[in-house]
Design a protein around this motif. Structure first.
Motif, PDB file in Angstrom:
ATOM      1  N   ARG A 104     -10.312   6.607  -3.889  1.00  0.00           N
ATOM      2  CA  ARG A 104      -9.615   7.759  -4.446  1.00  0.00           C
ATOM      3  C   ARG A 104     -10.605   8.902  -4.621  1.00  0.00           C
ATOM      4  O   ARG A 104     -11.806   8.664  -4.781  1.00  0.00           O
ATOM      5  CB  ARG A 104      -8.982   7.413  -5.803  1.00  0.00           C
ATOM      6  CG  ARG A 104      -7.968   6.267  -5.757  1.00  0.00           C
ATOM      7  CD  ARG A 104      -6.756   6.602  -4.912  1.00  0.00           C
ATOM      8  NE  ARG A 104      -5.782   5.498  -4.909  1.00  0.00           N
ATOM      9  CZ  ARG A 104      -4.707   5.460  -4.122  1.00  0.00           C
ATOM     10  NH1 ARG A 104      -4.475   6.461  -3.268  1.00  0.00           N
ATOM     11  NH2 ARG A 104      -3.870   4.437  -4.160  1.00  0.00           N
ATOM     12  N   PRO A 105     -10.130  10.152  -4.599  1.00  0.00           N
ATOM     13  CA  PRO A 105     -11.036  11.293  -4.760  1.00  0.00           C
ATOM     14  C   PRO A 105     -11.883  11.169  -6.022  1.00  0.00           C
ATOM     15  O   PRO A 105     -11.397  10.778  -7.081  1.00  0.00           O
ATOM     16  CB  PRO A 105     -10.078  12.479  -4.851  1.00  0.00           C
ATOM     17  CG  PRO A 105      -8.882  12.053  -4.060  1.00  0.00           C
ATOM     18  CD  PRO A 105      -8.739  10.582  -4.345  1.00  0.00           C
ATOM     19  N   GLY A 106     -13.165  11.485  -5.870  1.00  0.00           N
ATOM     20  CA  GLY A 106     -14.090  11.443  -6.996  1.00  0.00           C
ATOM     21  C   GLY A 106     -14.873  10.155  -7.113  1.00  0.00           C
ATOM     22  O   GLY A 106     -15.873  10.105  -7.836  1.00  0.00           O
TER      23      GLY A 106
ATOM     24  N   PHE B 168      -4.377   4.679   0.530  1.00  0.00           N
ATOM     25  CA  PHE B 168      -3.973   3.488   1.273  1.00  0.00           C
ATOM     26  C   PHE B 168      -3.281   3.958   2.542  1.00  0.00           C
ATOM     27  O   PHE B 168      -2.366   4.782   2.495  1.00  0.00           O
ATOM     28  CB  PHE B 168      -3.026   2.636   0.433  1.00  0.00           C
ATOM     29  CG  PHE B 168      -2.398   1.487   1.170  1.00  0.00           C
ATOM     30  CD1 PHE B 168      -3.128   0.337   1.456  1.00  0.00           C
ATOM     31  CD2 PHE B 168      -1.074   1.549   1.592  1.00  0.00           C
ATOM     32  CE1 PHE B 168      -2.555  -0.730   2.138  1.00  0.00           C
ATOM     33  CE2 PHE B 168      -0.489   0.493   2.269  1.00  0.00           C
ATOM     34  CZ  PHE B 168      -1.233  -0.651   2.549  1.00  0.00           C
ATOM     35  N   SER B 169      -3.726   3.450   3.693  1.00  0.00           N
ATOM     36  CA  SER B 169      -3.105   3.801   4.967  1.00  0.00           C
ATOM     37  C   SER B 169      -1.925   2.879   5.229  1.00  0.00           C
ATOM     38  O   SER B 169      -2.118   1.690   5.492  1.00  0.00           O
ATOM     39  CB  SER B 169      -4.111   3.678   6.117  1.00  0.00           C
ATOM     40  OG  SER B 169      -3.453   3.641   7.369  1.00  0.00           O
TER      41      SER B 169
ATOM     42  N   THR C 232      -0.161   2.724   7.830  1.00  0.00           N
ATOM     43  CA  THR C 232      -0.195   2.277   9.218  1.00  0.00           C
ATOM     44  C   THR C 232      -1.185   1.133   9.412  1.00  0.00           C
ATOM     45  O   THR C 232      -0.874   0.125  10.047  1.00  0.00           O
ATOM     46  CB  THR C 232      -0.569   3.450  10.145  1.00  0.00           C
ATOM     47  OG1 THR C 232       0.362   4.525   9.947  1.00  0.00           O
ATOM     48  CG2 THR C 232      -0.545   3.034  11.606  1.00  0.00           C
ATOM     49  N   LEU C 233      -2.376   1.276   8.854  1.00  0.00           N
ATOM     50  CA  LEU C 233      -3.426   0.277   9.027  1.00  0.00           C
ATOM     51  C   LEU C 233      -3.382  -0.815   7.963  1.00  0.00           C
ATOM     52  O   LEU C 233      -4.019  -1.859   8.136  1.00  0.00           O
ATOM     53  CB  LEU C 233      -4.801   0.952   8.987  1.00  0.00           C
ATOM     54  CG  LEU C 233      -5.081   2.017  10.053  1.00  0.00           C
ATOM     55  CD1 LEU C 233      -6.447   2.630   9.819  1.00  0.00           C
ATOM     56  CD2 LEU C 233      -4.991   1.417  11.444  1.00  0.00           C
ATOM     57  N   ARG C 234      -2.664  -0.542   6.873  1.00  0.00           N
ATOM     58  CA  ARG C 234      -2.620  -1.456   5.729  1.00  0.00           C
ATOM     59  C   ARG C 234      -4.021  -1.664   5.149  1.00  0.00           C
ATOM     60  O   ARG C 234      -4.394  -2.753   4.707  1.00  0.00           O
ATOM     61  CB  ARG C 234      -2.011  -2.817   6.113  1.00  0.00           C
ATOM     62  CG  ARG C 234      -0.704  -2.757   6.871  1.00  0.00           C
ATOM     63  CD  ARG C 234       0.400  -2.132   6.088  1.00  0.00           C
ATOM     64  NE  ARG C 234       0.786  -2.929   4.909  1.00  0.00           N
ATOM     65  CZ  ARG C 234       1.720  -2.558   4.024  1.00  0.00           C
ATOM     66  NH1 ARG C 234       2.354  -1.407   4.179  1.00  0.00           N
ATOM     67  NH2 ARG C 234       1.999  -3.330   3.001  1.00  0.00           N
ATOM     68  N   LYS C 235      -4.801  -0.591   5.148  1.00  0.00           N
ATOM     69  CA  LYS C 235      -6.158  -0.625   4.616  1.00  0.00           C
ATOM     70  C   LYS C 235      -6.454   0.671   3.874  1.00  0.00           C
ATOM     71  O   LYS C 235      -5.760   1.673   4.060  1.00  0.00           O
ATOM     72  CB  LYS C 235      -7.187  -0.784   5.751  1.00  0.00           C
ATOM     73  CG  LYS C 235      -7.186  -2.119   6.446  1.00  0.00           C
ATOM     74  CD  LYS C 235      -8.296  -2.166   7.481  1.00  0.00           C
ATOM     75  CE  LYS C 235      -8.375  -3.528   8.150  1.00  0.00           C
ATOM     76  NZ  LYS C 235      -9.490  -3.588   9.133  1.00  0.00           N
ATOM     77  N   GLY C 236      -7.515   0.638   3.078  1.00  0.00           N
ATOM     78  CA  GLY C 236      -7.972   1.854   2.432  1.00  0.00           C
ATOM     79  C   GLY C 236      -8.755   2.724   3.391  1.00  0.00           C
ATOM     80  O   GLY C 236      -9.548   2.228   4.206  1.00  0.00           O
ATOM     81  N   ILE C 237      -8.530   4.021   3.330  1.00  0.00           N
ATOM     82  CA  ILE C 237      -9.262   4.982   4.151  1.00  0.00           C
ATOM     83  C   ILE C 237      -9.647   6.171   3.291  1.00  0.00           C
ATOM     84  O   ILE C 237      -9.033   6.438   2.255  1.00  0.00           O
ATOM     85  CB  ILE C 237      -8.437   5.470   5.364  1.00  0.00           C
ATOM     86  CG1 ILE C 237      -7.131   6.149   4.896  1.00  0.00           C
ATOM     87  CG2 ILE C 237      -8.143   4.340   6.332  1.00  0.00           C
ATOM     88  CD1 ILE C 237      -6.347   6.830   6.022  1.00  0.00           C
ATOM     89  N   GLY C 238     -10.685   6.884   3.709  1.00  0.00           N
ATOM     90  CA  GLY C 238     -11.095   8.043   2.939  1.00  0.00           C
ATOM     91  C   GLY C 238     -11.953   8.988   3.748  1.00  0.00           C
ATOM     92  O   GLY C 238     -12.333   8.709   4.904  1.00  0.00           O
ATOM     93  N   LEU C 239     -12.278  10.114   3.144  1.00  0.00           N
ATOM     94  CA  LEU C 239     -13.168  11.112   3.711  1.00  0.00           C
ATOM     95  C   LEU C 239     -14.222  11.447   2.665  1.00  0.00           C
ATOM     96  O   LEU C 239     -13.947  11.428   1.465  1.00  0.00           O
ATOM     97  CB  LEU C 239     -12.407  12.382   4.101  1.00  0.00           C
ATOM     98  CG  LEU C 239     -11.288  12.254   5.145  1.00  0.00           C
ATOM     99  CD1 LEU C 239     -10.512  13.566   5.243  1.00  0.00           C
ATOM    100  CD2 LEU C 239     -11.867  11.874   6.497  1.00  0.00           C
TER     101      LEU C 239
END
Length: 373
Positions: free
Chosen positions: A303-305, A324-325, A327-334
């Protein structure tokens, strides 16, 4: 607080559909409907969904030399396209920081429509007005037009059913009479092959007074393909899967285009645009950090932060966008990761006191139909 927020011309429709409303950029906008974020997200990836994004700014730059003026101020190079096309571009400040990212619709040499983000629309207009030469006018239409986004593999069928044009090339637009969308006489609809989801789709710019009828027609026309109204929650998960940056989180005045991975939106050979000298220096010297994707190797949802670390005790950055993605059923971030870190490194993310391992990747996280013709 709620009473001071601006409302979309479709606000009553959202309430009738049981939308959960939230503040975004000074507007009260639907976060999700009764269907929920995951179902709305899946509808766009597999079928079709419709978003109200009327909070986006709308500003017309007009007058002799309007296109030349836009090209001399915003980062991208209009010479790369032609009238009838849209272009992703940036408004930068003197330090090369990103005031906003926006879409420019090049109608003709004397008319360019700009669509900035809600919270930054006024500042973009202010900066352009301050720089405009005699004869060029920058008119703020933020409250005059609605924007509806029809997104997903079945978007062409829905638009065709209401009589709107489809099939034009990616990042191009056409103007259609509103009568073809069941609205009777009046202003037309700008139908652009753009979107913020990564799927094939269209964004429709229409006068406020016609927005409700068009929204109703789209939902009725899309029943055969399972169309659902979608809120900003699904818009966020969809754009994060694509690695599209969100201003105020992934990009800001403290971020330049090179480190944000947006060098492709800069006309490096142009003689002039806001912040040119500063971003040229960054390009020559190399950025200190880069916006990178993070893919969970376990079950963690960023999550942000949240803090990103190289080892337990070496902090690198904070998550700028994380979700939570579906489509992928996984966590994703930037996150803006130091440029010295290997592109395929594994990093940790502190998720409520537990260090979860993530792989650095280059977005997009999923393959989509966005540019299919």
């Amino acid at each position: 607080m709620a009473g001071s927020l601006k409302q979309s011309p479709l606000h009553d429709r959202h309430e009738a559909l049981g939308a959960k409303l939230a503040e975004f950029g000074g507007w009260s906008m639907p976060l999700e409907y009764r269907t929920g974020v995951v179902k709305e997200h899946t509808a766009v990836r597999e079928g079709v969904g419709v978003f109200d994004v009327s909070h986006l700014g709308k500003a017309m730059v007009s007058g002799p030399g309007a296109a030349d003026f836009v090209n001399a101020t915003l980062s991208n190079d209009l010479a790369k396209i032609r009238p009838g096309k849209a272009q992703y571009t940036l408004c930068l400040d003197e330090s090369g920081g990103i005031v906003d990212d926006l879409i420019a619709y090049w109608h003709d040499d004397e008319h360019v429509l700009l669509v900035p983000n809600a919270a930054n629309a006024g500042e973009v207009v202010r900066r352009l007005r301050a720089a405009a030469p005699a004869g060029v006018e920058v008119v703020d239409h933020h409250d005059d037009y609605a924007v509806l986004a029809v997104q997903g593999p079945r978007s062409d069928e829905v638009l065709a059913r209401v009589g709107l044009p489809t099939g034009h090339e990616y990042m191009s637009f056409v103007e259609a009479p509103l009568a073809s969308a069941g609205g009777g006489d009046g202003p037309g609809v700008v139908v652009c092959r753009t979107g913020y989801t990564g799927e094939r789709g269209y964004e429709l710019v229409v006068a406020n007074e016609a927005a409700g009828r068009l929204w109703d027609d789209l939902l009725a026309a899309g029943e055969e393909w399972g169309i659902v109204p979608c809120g900003l929650g699904a818009r966020d998960t969809l754009r994060t899967e694509m690695g599209y940056p969100l201003h105020g989180q992934d990009i800001s005045l403290d971020t330049n285009p090179v480190e944000a991975g947006l060098s492709w939106a800069v006309g490096w050979r142009k003689d002039a645009f806001f912040g040119r000298d500063a971003v040229l220096r960054v390009k020559e010297e190399g950025p200190r950090r880069r916006l990178r994707g993070l893919l969970a190797l376990g079950r963690g949802i960023p999550r942000p932060g949240m803090s990103v670390t190289l080892t337990q005790d070496v902090p690198l950055a904070d998550i700028t966008s994380g979700t939570f993605s579906p489509t992928l059923r996984k966590g994703i971030g930037l996150a803006l990761i130091p440029a010295t870190i290997a592109e395929d490194a594994q990093v940790g993310v502190d998720i409520r006191g537990r260090r979860e391992i993530f792989q650095l990747v280059k977005p997009p996280f999923v393959e989509t139909s966005v540019k299919e013709s």
